[in-house]
Design a protein around this motif. Structure first.
Motif, PDB file in Angstrom:
ATOM      1  N   SER A  79      13.093  44.107  -7.309  1.00  0.00           N
ATOM      2  CA  SER A  79      12.103  43.113  -6.903  1.00  0.00           C
ATOM      3  C   SER A  79      12.476  42.621  -5.507  1.00  0.00           C
ATOM      4  CB  SER A  79      12.090  41.947  -7.892  1.00  0.00           C
ATOM      5  OG  SER A  79      13.294  41.218  -7.790  1.00  0.00           O
ATOM      6  N   ASP A  80      11.569  41.901  -4.872  1.00  0.00           N
ATOM      7  CA  ASP A  80      11.837  41.385  -3.520  1.00  0.00           C
ATOM      8  C   ASP A  80      13.049  40.463  -3.518  1.00  0.00           C
ATOM      9  OD1 ASP A  80       8.318  41.107  -2.597  1.00  0.00           O
ATOM     10  OD2 ASP A  80       9.685  42.816  -2.616  1.00  0.00           O
ATOM     11  N   GLU A  81      13.170  39.641  -4.565  1.00  0.00           N
ATOM     12  CA  GLU A  81      14.315  38.725  -4.662  1.00  0.00           C
ATOM     13  C   GLU A  81      15.621  39.502  -4.812  1.00  0.00           C
ATOM     14  OE1 GLU A  81      11.781  35.257  -6.983  1.00  0.00           O
ATOM     15  OE2 GLU A  81      13.196  36.508  -8.070  1.00  0.00           O
ATOM     16  N   GLU A  82      15.615  40.526  -5.644  1.00  0.00           N
ATOM     17  CA  GLU A  82      16.820  41.334  -5.833  1.00  0.00           C
ATOM     18  C   GLU A  82      17.195  42.067  -4.552  1.00  0.00           C
ATOM     19  OE1 GLU A  82      15.252  43.555  -9.149  1.00  0.00           O
ATOM     20  OE2 GLU A  82      16.696  42.625 -10.514  1.00  0.00           O
ATOM     21  N   TYR A  83      16.192  42.552  -3.839  1.00  0.00           N
ATOM     22  CA  TYR A  83      16.441  43.262  -2.594  1.00  0.00           C
ATOM     23  C   TYR A  83      17.070  42.325  -1.570  1.00  0.00           C
ATOM     24  CZ  TYR A  83      15.722  46.067   1.567  1.00  0.00           C
ATOM     25  OH  TYR A  83      15.928  46.764   2.722  1.00  0.00           O
ATOM     26  N   GLU A  84      16.553  41.109  -1.444  1.00  0.00           N
ATOM     27  CA  GLU A  84      17.112  40.130  -0.511  1.00  0.00           C
ATOM     28  C   GLU A  84      18.544  39.760  -0.907  1.00  0.00           C
ATOM     29  OE1 GLU A  84      15.948  39.085   2.439  1.00  0.00           O
ATOM     30  OE2 GLU A  84      14.340  40.537   2.079  1.00  0.00           O
ATOM     31  N   GLU A  85      18.769  39.591  -2.203  1.00  0.00           N
ATOM     32  CA  GLU A  85      20.124  39.275  -2.678  1.00  0.00           C
ATOM     33  C   GLU A  85      21.081  40.425  -2.370  1.00  0.00           C
ATOM     34  OE1 GLU A  85      22.507  37.908  -6.723  1.00  0.00           O
ATOM     35  OE2 GLU A  85      20.448  38.638  -6.903  1.00  0.00           O
ATOM     36  N   LEU A  86      20.615  41.654  -2.561  1.00  0.00           N
ATOM     37  CA  LEU A  86      21.433  42.828  -2.268  1.00  0.00           C
ATOM     38  C   LEU A  86      21.805  42.871  -0.789  1.00  0.00           C
ATOM     39  CD1 LEU A  86      22.725  45.484  -3.194  1.00  0.00           C
ATOM     40  CD2 LEU A  86      20.523  46.589  -2.792  1.00  0.00           C
ATOM     41  N   LYS A  87      20.838  42.605   0.091  1.00  0.00           N
ATOM     42  CA  LYS A  87      21.121  42.577   1.528  1.00  0.00           C
ATOM     43  C   LYS A  87      22.150  41.499   1.853  1.00  0.00           C
ATOM     44  CE  LYS A  87      17.604  42.188   4.229  1.00  0.00           C
ATOM     45  NZ  LYS A  87      16.321  42.103   4.946  1.00  0.00           N
ATOM     46  N   GLN A  88      21.992  40.310   1.261  1.00  0.00           N
ATOM     47  CA  GLN A  88      22.920  39.203   1.503  1.00  0.00           C
ATOM     48  C   GLN A  88      24.321  39.561   1.014  1.00  0.00           C
ATOM     49  OE1 GLN A  88      22.944  36.368   3.104  1.00  0.00           O
ATOM     50  NE2 GLN A  88      24.957  35.804   2.353  1.00  0.00           N
ATOM     51  N   LEU A  89      24.415  40.145  -0.165  1.00  0.00           N
ATOM     52  CA  LEU A  89      25.725  40.508  -0.713  1.00  0.00           C
ATOM     53  C   LEU A  89      26.404  41.591   0.115  1.00  0.00           C
ATOM     54  CD1 LEU A  89      24.907  40.443  -4.524  1.00  0.00           C
ATOM     55  CD2 LEU A  89      26.340  38.823  -3.262  1.00  0.00           C
ATOM     56  N   ARG A  90      25.638  42.549   0.595  1.00  0.00           N
ATOM     57  CA  ARG A  90      26.221  43.591   1.444  1.00  0.00           C
ATOM     58  C   ARG A  90      26.743  43.000   2.743  1.00  0.00           C
ATOM     59  NH1 ARG A  90      22.035  48.637   0.510  1.00  0.00           N
ATOM     60  NH2 ARG A  90      22.933  49.286  -1.483  1.00  0.00           N
ATOM     61  N   LYS A  91      26.008  42.071   3.297  1.00  0.00           N
ATOM     62  CA  LYS A  91      26.431  41.395   4.524  1.00  0.00           C
ATOM     63  C   LYS A  91      27.727  40.612   4.271  1.00  0.00           C
ATOM     64  CE  LYS A  91      24.687  38.171   8.002  1.00  0.00           C
ATOM     65  NZ  LYS A  91      23.542  37.324   8.391  1.00  0.00           N
ATOM     66  N   GLU A  92      27.777  39.926   3.128  1.00  0.00           N
ATOM     67  CA  GLU A  92      28.964  39.147   2.775  1.00  0.00           C
ATOM     68  C   GLU A  92      30.172  40.059   2.553  1.00  0.00           C
ATOM     69  OE1 GLU A  92      30.344  35.949  -0.660  1.00  0.00           O
ATOM     70  OE2 GLU A  92      28.223  36.416  -0.421  1.00  0.00           O
ATOM     71  N   VAL A  93      29.974  41.194   1.898  1.00  0.00           N
ATOM     72  CA  VAL A  93      31.065  42.147   1.667  1.00  0.00           C
ATOM     73  C   VAL A  93      31.594  42.663   2.997  1.00  0.00           C
ATOM     74  CG1 VAL A  93      31.583  44.466   0.801  1.00  0.00           C
ATOM     75  CG2 VAL A  93      30.411  42.828  -0.656  1.00  0.00           C
ATOM     76  N   LYS A  94      30.705  42.979   3.908  1.00  0.00           N
ATOM     77  CA  LYS A  94      31.117  43.461   5.225  1.00  0.00           C
ATOM     78  C   LYS A  94      31.961  42.412   5.942  1.00  0.00           C
ATOM     79  CE  LYS A  94      29.148  45.293   9.506  1.00  0.00           C
ATOM     80  NZ  LYS A  94      27.904  45.603  10.224  1.00  0.00           N
ATOM     81  N   GLN A  95      31.513  41.151   5.890  1.00  0.00           N
ATOM     82  CA  GLN A  95      32.247  40.052   6.520  1.00  0.00           C
ATOM     83  C   GLN A  95      33.633  39.882   5.890  1.00  0.00           C
ATOM     84  OE1 GLN A  95      31.312  38.178   9.148  1.00  0.00           O
ATOM     85  NE2 GLN A  95      33.162  36.927   9.067  1.00  0.00           N
ATOM     86  N   LEU A  96      33.687  39.896   4.572  1.00  0.00           N
ATOM     87  CA  LEU A  96      34.962  39.715   3.871  1.00  0.00           C
ATOM     88  C   LEU A  96      35.937  40.866   4.160  1.00  0.00           C
ATOM     89  CD1 LEU A  96      33.659  38.385   0.449  1.00  0.00           C
ATOM     90  CD2 LEU A  96      34.932  37.098   2.178  1.00  0.00           C
ATOM     91  N   ARG A  97      35.432  42.081   4.240  1.00  0.00           N
ATOM     92  CA  ARG A  97      36.309  43.213   4.571  1.00  0.00           C
ATOM     93  C   ARG A  97      36.875  43.070   5.979  1.00  0.00           C
ATOM     94  NH1 ARG A  97      32.736  48.016   1.853  1.00  0.00           N
ATOM     95  NH2 ARG A  97      33.595  47.784  -0.237  1.00  0.00           N
ATOM     96  N   MET A  98      36.040  42.624   6.901  1.00  0.00           N
ATOM     97  CA  MET A  98      36.502  42.432   8.270  1.00  0.00           C
ATOM     98  C   MET A  98      37.576  41.349   8.318  1.00  0.00           C
ATOM     99  SD  MET A  98      34.255  41.834  11.738  1.00  0.00           S
ATOM    100  CE  MET A  98      33.368  40.480  11.031  1.00  0.00           C
ATOM    101  N   GLU A  99      37.363  40.246   7.599  1.00  0.00           N
ATOM    102  CA  GLU A  99      38.356  39.174   7.566  1.00  0.00           C
ATOM    103  C   GLU A  99      39.659  39.652   6.933  1.00  0.00           C
ATOM    104  OE1 GLU A  99      35.073  35.566   7.161  1.00  0.00           O
ATOM    105  OE2 GLU A  99      36.476  35.930   5.529  1.00  0.00           O
TER     106      GLU A  99
END
Length: 96
Positions: free
Chosen positions: A60-80
């Protein structure tokens, strides 16, 4: 002695084609089952399973947005995490 019952196994492609008769060709489940030589109950099960798989693949659109947000957060956490690893290695060298 009782004999062990053996069941016929059907390939995935066969199941998908049988379900396609119902979904795409306009056959009833009974007609499609007779055409491919399986029971109507079995074809109903295959159809339900395939439809459940198809429904679960679409986000769903909500799940897709959440997935994008989580991927962005994972990328940030890996960099940190990588920065902290490098910093700890640097300070460990300095202390020696």
């Amino acid at each position: 002695m009782t004999e062990k019952r053996t069941y016929k196994r059907y390939p995935k492609e066969f199941k998908e084609e049988a379900v396609a008769l119902v979904r795409e060709q306009g056959y009833t489940v009974t007609e499609a089952a007779e055409a491919v030589g399986v029971s109507t109950t079995l074809l109903h099960k295959w159809k339900a399973k395939l439809e459940a798989q198809l429904d679960s693949e679409e986000l769903s659109d909500e799940e897709y947005e959440e997935l994008k947000q989580l991927r962005k957060e994972v990328k940030q956490l890996r960099m940190e995490k990588d920065i902290l690893k490098k910093a700890s290695a640097f300070f460990a060298k300095e202390m020696k």
